[in-house]
Design an enzyme around this catalytic site. Structure first.
Site, short mmCIF file in Angstrom:
data_model
loop_
_atom_site.label_atom_id
_atom_site.label_comp_id
_atom_site.label_asym_id
_atom_site.label_seq_id
_atom_site.Cartn_x
_atom_site.Cartn_y
_atom_site.Cartn_z
N LYS A 41 0.70 -0.69 -0.17
CA LYS A 41 0.02 -0.02 0.11
C LYS A 41 0.68 1.16 -0.07
O LYS A 41 0.35 2.25 -0.07
CB LYS A 41 -1.18 0.04 1.09
CG LYS A 41 -1.65 -0.45 1.31
CD LYS A 41 -2.70 -0.81 2.60
CE LYS A 41 -3.71 -1.65 3.11
NZ LYS A 41 -4.29 -2.32 4.27
N ASP A 101 14.04 -0.66 2.36
CA ASP A 101 14.34 -1.26 3.81
C ASP A 101 15.77 -2.24 4.11
O ASP A 101 16.83 -1.75 3.82
CB ASP A 101 13.44 -1.37 4.97
CG ASP A 101 13.79 -0.94 6.18
OD1 ASP A 101 14.67 -1.26 6.91
OD2 ASP A 101 13.05 -0.37 7.01
C1 PRP Z 1 6.89 -1.74 3.26
C2 PRP Z 1 7.12 -0.88 2.45
C3 PRP Z 1 8.27 -1.55 1.01
C4 PRP Z 1 8.63 -2.70 2.14
C5 PRP Z 1 10.22 -2.06 1.97
O1 PRP Z 1 6.03 -2.30 3.07
O2 PRP Z 1 6.11 0.00 1.56
O3 PRP Z 1 7.42 -2.49 0.06
O4 PRP Z 1 8.07 -2.86 3.31
O5 PRP Z 1 10.80 -3.42 3.43
P1 PRP Z 1 12.25 -4.00 2.96
O6 PRP Z 1 13.07 -3.16 1.60
O7 PRP Z 1 12.37 -4.17 4.05
O8 PRP Z 1 11.56 -5.62 2.14
P2 PRP Z 1 4.59 -3.06 3.88
O9 PRP Z 1 5.35 -5.08 3.47
O10 PRP Z 1 4.94 -2.23 5.08
O11 PRP Z 1 3.45 -3.29 3.29
P3 PRP Z 1 2.86 -1.56 3.19
O12 PRP Z 1 3.45 -1.01 1.66
O13 PRP Z 1 1.39 -2.42 2.64
O14 PRP Z 1 2.43 -1.17 4.25
#
Ligand code: PRP
Length: 181
Positions: A41, A101
């Site tokens: 999202k 991240d």
């Molecule tokens: C978050 C963000 C990225 C991912 C980055 O998504 O939107 O897609 O984490 O983290 P990483 O580099 O450690 O993989 P999340 O899983 O929190 O879902 P969301 O976007 O629905 O909040």
């Protein structure tokens, strides 16, 4: 104690930078139609603003991926909750992420899309935390490199809160740990 938000990147700064990223994407796709794929999202504000700055032909689609759930720590497992509708074979794709991240999500998605044989695949991320990357991660268009702090706003959440904020903020005084997205 309630969470306190310290503004890290204000809306005017985000707006300026998103326009610069749009110019860079235009340069790389001057004579083709670009397919923007927003990773839900978190990317919904970024994709919306980025697409409105683009002065080239574009199409938009969405994929929903999740690896954090309501946690601040990556599970390390990327769940695909909604796939795209567009056939990207032979197309020029830009994956649009709010944040890189650990790098787990974007690397997984690059691999996932690469097997569908697009003509090109690039990544635009509003935020990147270089010190948190656990895998080598190629990001073609980076908005801001930030330290390894937990951030919310402009699409990013803390257990679904704060996505609506028009700026990026650091959460303070929370009892939860501060180590991830
Ligand atoms: C978050 C963000 C990225 C991912 C980055 O998504 O939107 O897609 O984490 O983290 P990483 O580099 O450690 O993989 P999340 O899983 O929190 O879902 P969301 O976007 O629905 O909040």
């Amino acid at each position: 104690m309630p969470d306190q938000l310290d503004v890290l990147i204000d809306n005017a700064t985000i707006t300026r930078r998103v326009a610069e990223l749009a110019r860079a994407i235009e340069e790389d796709h001057s004579d083709v139609t670009v397919v923007l794929i927003g990773i839900l999202k978190g990317s919904f504000h970024f994709l919306s603003d980025l697409s409105r700055h683009l002065r080239i032909d574009s199409e938009v689609d969405f994929l929903q991926a999740s690896s954090y759930g309501n946690s601040r720590e990556s599970s390390g497992v990327v769940q695909i909750r909604k796939d795209i509708d567009i056939d990207i074979t032979g197309r020029h794709v830009v994956l649009v992420e709010d944040i890189v991240d650990t790098g787990t999500t974007i690397n997984h998605l690059r691999d996932l899309f690469a097997v569908r044989a697009p003509a090109s695949i690039r990544v635009a991320a509003l935020l990147s935390k270089p010190s948190a990357h656990r895998v080598e991660t190629l990001i073609d268009y980076v908005g801001f490199e930030i330290p390894n702090v937990f951030v919310v706003g402009y699409g990013l959440d803390d257990a679904e809160r704060f996505r609506n904020l028009p700026y990026i903020a650091v959460v303070r005084n929370s009892e939860r740990s501060e180590s991830s997205a």
